[in-house]
Design a protein around this motif. Structure first.
Motif, PDB file in Angstrom:
ATOM      1  N   VAL A  45       0.823  -1.212   0.000  1.00 55.10           N
ATOM      2  CA  VAL A  45       0.000   0.000   0.000  1.00 55.10           C
ATOM      3  C   VAL A  45       0.862   1.269   0.000  1.00 55.10           C
ATOM      4  O   VAL A  45       0.400   2.345   0.378  1.00 55.10           O
ATOM      5  CB  VAL A  45      -0.973   0.007   1.205  1.00 55.10           C
ATOM      6  N   GLY A  46       2.112   1.138  -0.417  1.00 54.10           N
ATOM      7  CA  GLY A  46       2.950   2.313  -0.614  1.00 54.10           C
ATOM      8  C   GLY A  46       3.500   2.951   0.638  1.00 54.10           C
ATOM      9  O   GLY A  46       3.795   4.145   0.652  1.00 54.10           O
ATOM     10  N   VAL A  47       3.658   2.161   1.691  1.00 48.27           N
ATOM     11  CA  VAL A  47       4.172   2.684   2.960  1.00 48.27           C
ATOM     12  C   VAL A  47       5.335   1.815   3.421  1.00 48.27           C
ATOM     13  O   VAL A  47       5.296   0.586   3.319  1.00 48.27           O
ATOM     14  CB  VAL A  47       3.057   2.718   4.033  1.00 48.27           C
ATOM     15  N   LYS A  48       6.371   2.465   3.924  1.00 48.00           N
ATOM     16  CA  LYS A  48       7.525   1.762   4.462  1.00 48.00           C
ATOM     17  C   LYS A  48       7.324   1.509   5.954  1.00 48.00           C
ATOM     18  O   LYS A  48       7.145   2.445   6.746  1.00 48.00           O
ATOM     19  CB  LYS A  48       8.800   2.588   4.254  1.00 48.00           C
ATOM     20  N   HIS A  49       7.317   0.243   6.340  1.00 48.72           N
ATOM     21  CA  HIS A  49       7.325  -0.097   7.760  1.00 48.72           C
ATOM     22  C   HIS A  49       8.766  -0.090   8.222  1.00 48.72           C
ATOM     23  O   HIS A  49       9.590  -0.867   7.749  1.00 48.72           O
ATOM     24  CB  HIS A  49       6.711  -1.476   8.013  1.00 48.72           C
ATOM     25  N   ILE A  50       9.095   0.827   9.144  1.00 50.82           N
ATOM     26  CA  ILE A  50      10.489   1.041   9.525  1.00 50.82           C
ATOM     27  C   ILE A  50      10.873   0.248  10.760  1.00 50.82           C
ATOM     28  O   ILE A  50      11.933  -0.398  10.800  1.00 50.82           O
ATOM     29  CB  ILE A  50      10.741   2.548   9.777  1.00 50.82           C
ATOM     30  N   SER A  51      10.025   0.287  11.779  1.00 51.22           N
ATOM     31  CA  SER A  51      10.445  -0.296  13.048  1.00 51.22           C
ATOM     32  C   SER A  51       9.242  -0.542  13.938  1.00 51.22           C
ATOM     33  O   SER A  51       8.308   0.258  13.964  1.00 51.22           O
ATOM     34  CB  SER A  51      11.422   0.658  13.745  1.00 51.22           C
ATOM     35  N   ALA A  52       9.254  -1.667  14.663  1.00 51.81           N
ATOM     36  CA  ALA A  52       8.204  -1.987  15.629  1.00 51.81           C
ATOM     37  C   ALA A  52       8.813  -2.081  17.017  1.00 51.81           C
ATOM     38  O   ALA A  52       9.945  -2.533  17.182  1.00 51.81           O
ATOM     39  CB  ALA A  52       7.523  -3.306  15.273  1.00 51.81           C
ATOM     40  N   GLY A  53       8.052  -1.669  18.009  1.00 50.80           N
ATOM     41  CA  GLY A  53       8.544  -1.747  19.378  1.00 50.80           C
ATOM     42  C   GLY A  53       7.417  -1.943  20.369  1.00 50.80           C
ATOM     43  O   GLY A  53       6.241  -1.829  20.034  1.00 50.80           O
ATOM     44  N   SER A  54       7.786  -2.249  21.596  1.00 48.05           N
ATOM     45  CA  SER A  54       6.796  -2.487  22.639  1.00 48.05           C
ATOM     46  C   SER A  54       6.577  -1.238  23.471  1.00 48.05           C
ATOM     47  O   SER A  54       7.512  -0.479  23.727  1.00 48.05           O
ATOM     48  CB  SER A  54       7.249  -3.631  23.542  1.00 48.05           C
ATOM     49  N   TRP A  55       5.331  -1.055  23.867  1.00 48.67           N
ATOM     50  CA  TRP A  55       4.978   0.107  24.650  1.00 48.67           C
ATOM     51  C   TRP A  55       4.330  -0.381  25.935  1.00 48.67           C
ATOM     52  O   TRP A  55       4.655  -1.465  26.412  1.00 48.67           O
ATOM     53  CB  TRP A  55       4.096   1.044  23.810  1.00 48.67           C
ATOM     54  N   ASP A  56       3.392   0.327  26.502  1.00 49.17           N
ATOM     55  CA  ASP A  56       2.872  -0.046  27.810  1.00 49.17           C
ATOM     56  C   ASP A  56       1.754  -1.082  27.735  1.00 49.17           C
ATOM     57  O   ASP A  56       1.198  -1.339  26.672  1.00 49.17           O
ATOM     58  CB  ASP A  56       2.380   1.200  28.548  1.00 49.17           C
ATOM     59  N   PRO A  57       1.407  -1.696  28.887  1.00 47.73           N
ATOM     60  CA  PRO A  57       0.288  -2.638  28.923  1.00 47.73           C
ATOM     61  C   PRO A  57      -1.047  -1.905  28.879  1.00 47.73           C
ATOM     62  O   PRO A  57      -1.103  -0.687  29.010  1.00 47.73           O
ATOM     63  CB  PRO A  57       0.478  -3.350  30.269  1.00 47.73           C
ATOM     64  N   CYS A  58      -2.141  -2.649  28.693  1.00 49.72           N
ATOM     65  CA  CYS A  58      -3.479  -2.062  28.590  1.00 49.72           C
ATOM     66  C   CYS A  58      -4.288  -2.369  29.839  1.00 49.72           C
ATOM     67  O   CYS A  58      -4.673  -3.520  30.083  1.00 49.72           O
ATOM     68  CB  CYS A  58      -4.205  -2.605  27.363  1.00 49.72           C
ATOM     69  N   HIS A  59      -4.554  -1.341  30.631  1.00 47.49           N
ATOM     70  CA  HIS A  59      -5.341  -1.461  31.853  1.00 47.49           C
ATOM     71  C   HIS A  59      -6.517  -0.490  31.813  1.00 47.49           C
ATOM     72  O   HIS A  59      -6.497   0.499  31.083  1.00 47.49           O
ATOM     73  CB  HIS A  59      -4.487  -1.118  33.076  1.00 47.49           C
ATOM     74  N   PHE A  60      -7.500  -0.758  32.642  1.00 51.89           N
ATOM     75  CA  PHE A  60      -8.611   0.167  32.832  1.00 51.89           C
ATOM     76  C   PHE A  60      -8.254   1.185  33.909  1.00 51.89           C
ATOM     77  O   PHE A  60      -7.760   0.822  34.983  1.00 51.89           O
ATOM     78  CB  PHE A  60      -9.868  -0.569  33.308  1.00 51.89           C
ATOM     79  N   ALA A  61      -8.522   2.461  33.643  1.00 49.75           N
ATOM     80  CA  ALA A  61      -8.558   3.497  34.671  1.00 49.75           C
ATOM     81  C   ALA A  61      -9.967   4.055  34.633  1.00 49.75           C
ATOM     82  O   ALA A  61     -10.439   4.502  33.581  1.00 49.75           O
ATOM     83  CB  ALA A  61      -7.532   4.584  34.400  1.00 49.75           C
ATOM     84  N   THR A  62     -10.664   4.013  35.755  1.00 52.72           N
ATOM     85  CA  THR A  62     -12.092   4.322  35.754  1.00 52.72           C
ATOM     86  C   THR A  62     -12.477   5.254  36.907  1.00 52.72           C
ATOM     87  O   THR A  62     -11.735   5.414  37.877  1.00 52.72           O
ATOM     88  CB  THR A  62     -12.918   3.022  35.876  1.00 52.72           C
ATOM     89  N   LYS A  63     -13.660   5.825  36.782  1.00 56.34           N
ATOM     90  CA  LYS A  63     -14.174   6.701  37.834  1.00 56.34           C
ATOM     91  C   LYS A  63     -14.794   5.889  38.965  1.00 56.34           C
ATOM     92  O   LYS A  63     -14.732   6.274  40.132  1.00 56.34           O
ATOM     93  CB  LYS A  63     -15.184   7.667  37.225  1.00 56.34           C
ATOM     94  N   GLU A  64     -15.415   4.751  38.620  1.00 52.14           N
ATOM     95  CA  GLU A  64     -15.982   3.844  39.613  1.00 52.14           C
ATOM     96  C   GLU A  64     -15.129   2.578  39.678  1.00 52.14           C
ATOM     97  O   GLU A  64     -14.497   2.190  38.698  1.00 52.14           O
ATOM     98  CB  GLU A  64     -17.426   3.478  39.249  1.00 52.14           C
ATOM     99  N   PRO A  65     -15.102   1.900  40.831  1.00 53.67           N
ATOM    100  CA  PRO A  65     -14.240   0.722  40.964  1.00 53.67           C
ATOM    101  C   PRO A  65     -14.714  -0.456  40.121  1.00 53.67           C
ATOM    102  O   PRO A  65     -15.906  -0.678  39.949  1.00 53.67           O
ATOM    103  CB  PRO A  65     -14.312   0.389  42.460  1.00 53.67           C
ATOM    104  N   ILE A  66     -13.750  -1.212  39.577  1.00 55.06           N
ATOM    105  CA  ILE A  66     -14.018  -2.457  38.846  1.00 55.06           C
ATOM    106  C   ILE A  66     -13.463  -3.603  39.688  1.00 55.06           C
ATOM    107  O   ILE A  66     -12.245  -3.762  39.819  1.00 55.06           O
ATOM    108  CB  ILE A  66     -13.368  -2.451  37.453  1.00 55.06           C
TER     109      ILE A  66
END
Length: 343
Positions: A139-160
């Protein structure tokens, strides 16, 4: 709430993310790059490394950096880069609406990753790098580099404290994560990044599942939420650097190498910044109270994720290849035992 139109108009009138640079010659190659991150987060996840690139490249090349939604909405980043409106992008595939077979795996693919090191290993030792390069070249795009970032958590106004507490919660999250979490009653909401904090204050949102606790504190979301769920749906986010293929091919080889080195340095910074920050803020943070869904109940979410993998794999041959790699990798990690995986 700041509207996207007013935000972009204001950004156009103001200077972009100004980076220290030497005097620029007329022959200097100039790129415009936009990140998925807002200003506070960009200070960590990209700005220092674009400054590094500009300092080393000098008057041969300079990159002008723009933050989330500053030139175009994040969901239009891919098309803008493909057209050449923007020369380069830092984002996950999912957020920028990439029209590739691998888009669903960008950002947070549920339970595919346990730790941040899983990402570079999957890309560099299990073949994901080659798959991404092939798909983006189409699709005409150069993929240069992949890396890891942070985990996925819920931050909420009410408790879970249970899965039942997720029912009806309006959550800002990524497209694929939202698609998965809707199985548990979550209502995924899409907003411009800069509108999220106000939406939490006004009640338009009940919470977010967009990051780990480090970003919650860094970008101000910990100021407008009250609780942090320690269970996560992914141990790391997959993020990338991309460029318009024609612009990339025009670069001399040494500048391509320099860009790749700076991108990899950015990935490395995030690896330890998030890893240390996630632990430190759970222990020492004073803004968010921690909650946890019991392991036996959370196991239902993990089991559902494996069914989700099967559904995604059935959608195309390329997706099946990626899911097979993820399964193979996780099987190896499980068999290896601690510290790679703990039961």
């Amino acid at each position: 709430m700041t509207t996207r139109r007013n935000f972009i108009a204001g950004a156009a009138a103001a200077a972009p993310a100004t980076l220290a640079a030497p005097a620029i010659a007329q022959s200097t190659i100039r790129w415009r790059m936009q990140t998925y991150a807002g200003p506070a987060l960009a200070e960590h996840v990209i700005k220092p490394h674009i400054e590094m690139f500009n300092k080393i490249a000098g008057d041969r090349m300079q990159i002008e950096l723009f933050f989330a939604d500053q030139l175009v909405p994040t969901g239009e980043l891919f098309r803008a880069m493909q057209r050449g409106t923007i020369d380069a992008v830092q984002s996950d595939d999912d957020s920028m609406a990439s029209p590739t077979e691998v888009t669903v795996f960008g950002g947070y693919f549920p339970f595919a990753l346990r730790y941040s090191l899983d990402v570079p290993v999957l890309f560099n030792q299990y073949g994901l790098k080659e798959i991404w390069e092939e798909e983006y070249a189409k699709v005409g795009v150069k993929h240069i580099s992949a890396g890891s970032w942070d985990p996925c958590h819920f931050a909420t106004k009410e408790p879970i404290n249970s899965l039942a507490d997720l029912q009806g919660k309006r959550i800002f999250t990524f497209p694929t994560a939202g698609r998965f979490l809707s199985r548990f009653g979550v209502v995924p909401v899409t907003l411009p990044w800069e509108d999220v904090e106000v939406a939490l204050q006004t009640g338009e949102l009940d919470g977010i599942a967009w990051s780990g606790i480090t970003e919650d504190y860094t970008v101000g979301w910990a100021d407008v939420t009250n609780y942090f769920l320690t269970n996560n749906i992914s141990g790391a986010w997959i993020g990338h650097f991309f460029a318009n293929m024609e612009r990339w091919n025009e670069l001399p080889d040494d500048l391509k190498t320099l860009f790749q080195v700076c991108a990899d340095a950015s990935h490395y910074y995030r690896q330890w910044w998030y890893w240390g920050g996630e632990a430190a803020l759970r222990v020492n943070g004073d803004k968010l109270k921690l909650t946890t869904i019991p392991a036996e109940e959370w196991a239902q979410v993990e089991a559902e994720a494996k069914k989700f993998w099967d559904e995604i794999a059935a959608e195309s041959e390329v997706k099946a290849r990626v899911v097979a790699k993820i399964r193979e990798y996780n099987e190896v990690m499980e068999k290896a035992g601690p510290p790679y995986r703990y039961s």
